[in-house]
Write a protein that holds these residues in place. Structure first.
Motif, PDB file in Angstrom:
ATOM      1  N   LEU A  48       0.853  -1.154   0.059  1.00 61.37           N
ATOM      2  CA  LEU A  48       0.100  -0.080  -0.111  1.00 61.37           C
ATOM      3  C   LEU A  48       0.844   1.091   0.086  1.00 61.37           C
ATOM      4  CD1 LEU A  48      -3.363   0.725   1.925  1.00 61.37           C
ATOM      5  CD2 LEU A  48      -1.235   2.335   1.931  1.00 61.37           C
ATOM      6  N   SER A  49       0.532   2.076  -0.973  1.00 54.17           N
ATOM      7  CA  SER A  49       1.473   3.304  -1.027  1.00 54.17           C
ATOM      8  C   SER A  49       0.508   4.556  -1.258  1.00 54.17           C
ATOM      9  CB  SER A  49       2.532   3.344  -2.031  1.00 54.17           C
ATOM     10  OG  SER A  49       1.831   3.020  -3.458  1.00 54.17           O
ATOM     11  N   THR A  50       0.766   5.418  -0.572  1.00 51.61           N
ATOM     12  CA  THR A  50      -0.123   6.590  -0.590  1.00 51.61           C
ATOM     13  C   THR A  50       0.464   8.034  -0.653  1.00 51.61           C
ATOM     14  OG1 THR A  50      -2.070   5.638   0.433  1.00 51.61           O
ATOM     15  CG2 THR A  50      -2.361   7.876   0.311  1.00 51.61           C
ATOM     16  N   VAL A  51       0.242   8.975  -1.403  1.00 50.47           N
ATOM     17  CA  VAL A  51       0.858  10.297  -1.463  1.00 50.47           C
ATOM     18  C   VAL A  51      -0.645  11.388  -1.543  1.00 50.47           C
ATOM     19  CG1 VAL A  51       2.278  12.044  -2.660  1.00 50.47           C
ATOM     20  CG2 VAL A  51       2.709   9.435  -2.799  1.00 50.47           C
ATOM     21  N   TYR A  52      -0.340  12.131  -0.596  1.00 47.02           N
ATOM     22  CA  TYR A  52      -1.312  13.228  -0.489  1.00 47.02           C
ATOM     23  C   TYR A  52      -0.864  14.581   0.365  1.00 47.02           C
ATOM     24  CZ  TYR A  52      -1.719  11.875   4.431  1.00 47.02           C
ATOM     25  OH  TYR A  52      -1.496  11.852   5.742  1.00 47.02           O
ATOM     26  N   PHE A  53      -1.717  15.717  -0.258  1.00 52.19           N
ATOM     27  CA  PHE A  53      -1.115  16.863   0.221  1.00 52.19           C
ATOM     28  C   PHE A  53      -2.120  17.810   1.093  1.00 52.19           C
ATOM     29  CE2 PHE A  53       0.907  15.486  -3.858  1.00 52.19           C
ATOM     30  CZ  PHE A  53       2.255  16.071  -3.472  1.00 52.19           C
ATOM     31  N   ASP A  54      -1.587  18.273   2.011  1.00 56.60           N
ATOM     32  CA  ASP A  54      -2.603  19.238   2.827  1.00 56.60           C
ATOM     33  C   ASP A  54      -2.242  20.769   2.068  1.00 56.60           C
ATOM     34  OD1 ASP A  54      -3.449  17.597   4.508  1.00 56.60           O
ATOM     35  OD2 ASP A  54      -1.766  17.522   5.945  1.00 56.60           O
ATOM     36  N   VAL A  55      -3.465  21.376   1.647  1.00 53.41           N
ATOM     37  CA  VAL A  55      -3.076  22.555   0.865  1.00 53.41           C
ATOM     38  C   VAL A  55      -3.977  23.618   1.780  1.00 53.41           C
ATOM     39  CG1 VAL A  55      -3.646  23.857  -1.242  1.00 53.41           C
ATOM     40  CG2 VAL A  55      -3.223  21.303  -1.339  1.00 53.41           C
ATOM     41  N   SER A 266       3.394  43.237  -6.834  1.00 58.84           N
ATOM     42  CA  SER A 266       4.773  43.296  -7.038  1.00 58.84           C
ATOM     43  C   SER A 266       5.488  42.924  -5.722  1.00 58.84           C
ATOM     44  CB  SER A 266       5.015  44.242  -7.858  1.00 58.84           C
ATOM     45  OG  SER A 266       4.902  45.475  -7.101  1.00 58.84           O
ATOM     46  N   ASN A 267       5.119  43.502  -4.763  1.00 60.39           N
ATOM     47  CA  ASN A 267       5.860  43.399  -3.478  1.00 60.39           C
ATOM     48  C   ASN A 267       5.435  42.387  -2.761  1.00 60.39           C
ATOM     49  OD1 ASN A 267       7.380  45.886  -4.017  1.00 60.39           O
ATOM     50  ND2 ASN A 267       5.657  47.005  -3.291  1.00 60.39           N
ATOM     51  N   TYR A 268       4.349  41.267  -3.264  1.00 62.88           N
ATOM     52  CA  TYR A 268       4.065  40.176  -2.352  1.00 62.88           C
ATOM     53  C   TYR A 268       5.203  39.099  -2.311  1.00 62.88           C
ATOM     54  CZ  TYR A 268       0.544  36.887  -0.488  1.00 62.88           C
ATOM     55  OH  TYR A 268      -0.198  36.123   0.234  1.00 62.88           O
ATOM     56  N   GLN A 269       5.779  38.773  -1.259  1.00 62.75           N
ATOM     57  CA  GLN A 269       6.921  37.798  -1.427  1.00 62.75           C
ATOM     58  C   GLN A 269       6.625  36.297  -1.157  1.00 62.75           C
ATOM     59  OE1 GLN A 269       9.820  38.823  -2.252  1.00 62.75           O
ATOM     60  NE2 GLN A 269       8.910  40.925  -2.499  1.00 62.75           N
ATOM     61  N   LYS A 270       5.433  36.257  -0.724  1.00 61.49           N
ATOM     62  CA  LYS A 270       5.053  34.843  -0.269  1.00 61.49           C
ATOM     63  C   LYS A 270       4.243  34.218  -1.507  1.00 61.49           C
ATOM     64  CE  LYS A 270       2.044  36.349   2.818  1.00 61.49           C
ATOM     65  NZ  LYS A 270       1.108  36.592   3.978  1.00 61.49           N
ATOM     66  N   ASP A 271       4.030  32.903  -1.191  1.00 63.83           N
ATOM     67  CA  ASP A 271       3.401  32.165  -2.323  1.00 63.83           C
ATOM     68  C   ASP A 271       1.816  32.188  -2.235  1.00 63.83           C
ATOM     69  OD1 ASP A 271       5.741  30.978  -3.242  1.00 63.83           O
ATOM     70  OD2 ASP A 271       5.571  29.264  -1.919  1.00 63.83           O
ATOM     71  N   GLY A 272       1.517  32.507  -1.045  1.00 63.12           N
ATOM     72  CA  GLY A 272      -0.350  32.793  -0.853  1.00 63.12           C
ATOM     73  C   GLY A 272      -0.790  31.221  -0.663  1.00 63.12           C
ATOM     74  N   PHE A 273       0.044  30.260  -0.674  1.00 59.74           N
ATOM     75  CA  PHE A 273      -0.645  29.197  -0.459  1.00 59.74           C
ATOM     76  C   PHE A 273       0.469  28.170   0.155  1.00 59.74           C
ATOM     77  CE2 PHE A 273       1.147  28.774  -4.482  1.00 59.74           C
ATOM     78  CZ  PHE A 273       1.555  27.467  -4.585  1.00 59.74           C
ATOM     79  N   SER A 274       0.048  27.070   0.785  1.00 57.99           N
ATOM     80  CA  SER A 274       1.059  26.194   1.197  1.00 57.99           C
ATOM     81  C   SER A 274       0.738  24.783   1.017  1.00 57.99           C
ATOM     82  CB  SER A 274       1.212  26.189   2.942  1.00 57.99           C
ATOM     83  OG  SER A 274       0.105  25.816   3.494  1.00 57.99           O
ATOM     84  N   VAL A 275       1.617  23.937   0.505  1.00 60.66           N
ATOM     85  CA  VAL A 275       1.447  22.693   0.318  1.00 60.66           C
ATOM     86  C   VAL A 275       2.355  21.679   1.108  1.00 60.66           C
ATOM     87  CG1 VAL A 275       1.455  20.922  -1.543  1.00 60.66           C
ATOM     88  CG2 VAL A 275       0.741  23.309  -1.967  1.00 60.66           C
ATOM     89  N   VAL A 276       1.788  20.624   1.904  1.00 61.36           N
ATOM     90  CA  VAL A 276       2.502  19.738   2.764  1.00 61.36           C
ATOM     91  C   VAL A 276       2.478  18.320   2.206  1.00 61.36           C
ATOM     92  CG1 VAL A 276       2.823  18.929   5.153  1.00 61.36           C
ATOM     93  CG2 VAL A 276       2.327  21.376   4.690  1.00 61.36           C
ATOM     94  N   ARG A 277       3.283  17.879   1.928  1.00 60.90           N
ATOM     95  CA  ARG A 277       3.296  16.648   1.238  1.00 60.90           C
ATOM     96  C   ARG A 277       3.375  15.379   2.015  1.00 60.90           C
ATOM     97  NH1 ARG A 277       6.356  12.568  -1.570  1.00 60.90           N
ATOM     98  NH2 ARG A 277       5.658  11.945  -3.646  1.00 60.90           N
TER      99      ARG A 277
END
Length: 511
Positions: A48-55, A266-277
């Motif tokens: 069993l192998s699973t890959v999922y993300f918390d967005v 133009s000054n926004y330095q963040k991604d605006g979202f986070s993805v945890v694998r």
């Protein structure tokens, strides 16, 4: 699966396991052996192998863009432009309109006048400079607006693509192969399960509102870029940062917001979202999962036998029979328990819990009685309605039968009349056919006679006949018919002639 579906199946799986392992109906030694064989078989193939993300999607940049969109649209609808004036020296005969600027230019260029008019005539130059005003929408502010729209579109598309890419990478795979040998023969089970939507439902559940807002933003920007003004400005060179703050960009309400959203993005330095694998791998399966996998294989074997051998009806009958037996057994045990409590109640040895049990049992008995009464009442009502419907159907059938009899009688009468008319018409047709047949025979007789006479005349005068060879069967038969017709014709005329001869001879004798 969503969380709600997972909860339902978890509850169902728990009850399924309780029924299998806690029920008095057990499969005995056969069932125990099958479970052991399945649990020890193919453990090396289990995987069993699973890959999922918390967005997690942040809302600050979404809110800023949403607040700026109305101002971007309003800035486009201002239709800012500047008027470009161009002049061309044109022959006088092609000039349609003379402006003040044309006259001023002529006053400075007398060489355009080559002849002096006569006394009292107008002065007409040979050429005149005509000025035309041309609207140009590629003003700096509109170009800035176009650049900000493109920048916002790319900003949103990049983040939406990254979020969607995380979903596409989510997957889950389960595989195993079990082979066992039983007294009845070998059994082989192979499972390969792959789910490319693993976790997607949960991501959509927590971020559905934000995703809808992003799609709405992307759609709105696409519409704005497709407006005629932006299509015209797109042909002009793109503005490169930094933006020069003109009076319009500093003072106009809507263009101020255009510059503000550009500064923010133009000054926004963040991604605006986070993805945890997250990644999980099991090989072989843990004991609890192995137990549930075995039950799955057992259930698959049950389904194969149920539908492969057409056992649905037999299994249902045995199920209903067992349910009835269990219900009767529970009722008997409850009755024994209640009788025991009642006996002890006579001596005052009943505890409050037992007294409460008596009350609940009586309440339950009355509820069951009322339920049965309601069921009987409903069944009686169904039978009554069924009888009423059957009676109505019988009446309708009787009425239909009566109408059918009347229709049949009318049809028989009509058929008799039609038969009489048909017979009269048939008799008339037979008469006509007989008359036509007789006429046809006469015509055939006359035709054969004439043909015979023509043939005789041709033979008498030695004229060449049309058909010299009459030895063939059909020709000879035709010749015989002509001869017979001529003979009959001869006999009839000879009879008439004979009578005339006899009359003449007899008259001579009398005289």
């Amino acid at each position: 699966m969503s969380q709600g579906v997972m909860d339902r199946y978890y509850r169902a799986a728990r009850r399924f396991a309780e029924q299998l392992h806690g029920n008095t109906l057990t499969g005995g030694e056969e069932e125990r052996k099958l479970r052991e064989l399945y649990s020890h078989s193919g453990t090396e193939t289990e995987k069993l192998s699973t890959v999922y993300f918390d967005v997690t999607i942040e809302e600050d940049w979404i809110e800023h863009i949403e607040a700026a969109l109305p101002h971007l649209e309003a800035a486009i609808r201002e239709d800012r432009q500047f008027i470009k004036t161009e002049g061309n020296v044109t022959p006088i005969e092609r000039v349609r309109k003379v402006s003040r600027s044309s006259v001023e230019h002529l006053s400075r260029h007398s060489e355009m006048i080559t002849h002096v008019p006569d006394e009292g005539e107008d002065l007409i130059p040979d050429r005149l400079k005509v000025y035309e005003n041309e609207s140009n929408f590629a003003v700096y502010e509109n170009r800035v607006l176009y650049m900000v729209l493109c920048y916002t579109r790319d900003f949103v598309d990049y983040r939406y693509f990254k979020i969607a890419q995380a979903w596409k990478e989510s997957c889950s795979e389960t595989s195993f192969k079990k082979e066992i040998r039983t007294e009845g023969g070998p059994i082989s089970v192979s499972v390969n399960y792959s789910d490319g939507t693993d976790g997607l439902s949960e991501i959509e559940k927590h971020n559905a509102g934000k995703l809808a807002r992003l799609e709405n933003i992307a759609g709105t920007i696409a519409v704005l870029l497709d407006m005629p003004l932006m299509k015209s400005v797109a042909l002009a060179p793109m503005v490169t940062p930094p933006i020069t703050r003109t009076n319009v960009l500093r003072m106009d309400t809507h263009f101020k917001e255009v510059v503000a959203i550009y500064d923010f993005l133009s000054n926004y330095q963040k991604d605006g979202f986070s993805v945890v694998r997250h990644e999980n791998s099991l090989a072989p399966f843990p004991p609890e999962m192995e137990k549930e996998i075995v039950e799955t294989v057992m259930f698959l074997s049950f389904l194969n036998a149920k539908y492969g051998r057409n056992l649905s009806g037999e299994l249902k009958a045995r199920y209903d029979e067992e349910e009835e037996r269990l219900a009767q057994e529970q009722a008997r045990l409850r009755e024994v328990r209640l009788q025991s409590i009642l006996k002890r109640a006579e001596t005052g040895e009943v505890t409050p819990d037992e007294f409460r049990e008596l009350i609940l049992a009586e309440v339950d008995r009355r509820e069951q009685t009322e339920k049965k009464n309601e069921e009987l009442k409903d069944e009686t009502e169904r039978y009554r309605l069924g009888a009423a419907n059957a009676e109505n159907r019988a009446l309708r059938m009787q009425e239909n039968a009566e109408r059918s009899r009347e229709d049949a009688a009318a049809a028989r009468s009509q058929m008799a009349e039609d038969r009489k008319v048909s017979e009269a018409a048939a008799e008339e047709l037979r008469g006509r056919i007989q008359s036509l047949t007789e006429e046809l025979d006469k015509e055939k007789e006359l035709t054969a006679l004439l043909t015979a006479r023509i043939t005789a005349l041709l033979e008498q005068f030695g004229v060449k006949k049309p058909l010299e060879d009459m030895s063939e069967r059909e020709q000879f038969l035709e010749l015989e018919r002509e001869r017979d017709a001529f003979d009959r014709y001869f006999e009839r005329n000879w009879g008439v002639a004979r009578k005339k001869i006899r009359k003449r001879l007899l008259w001579r004798r009398k005289s």
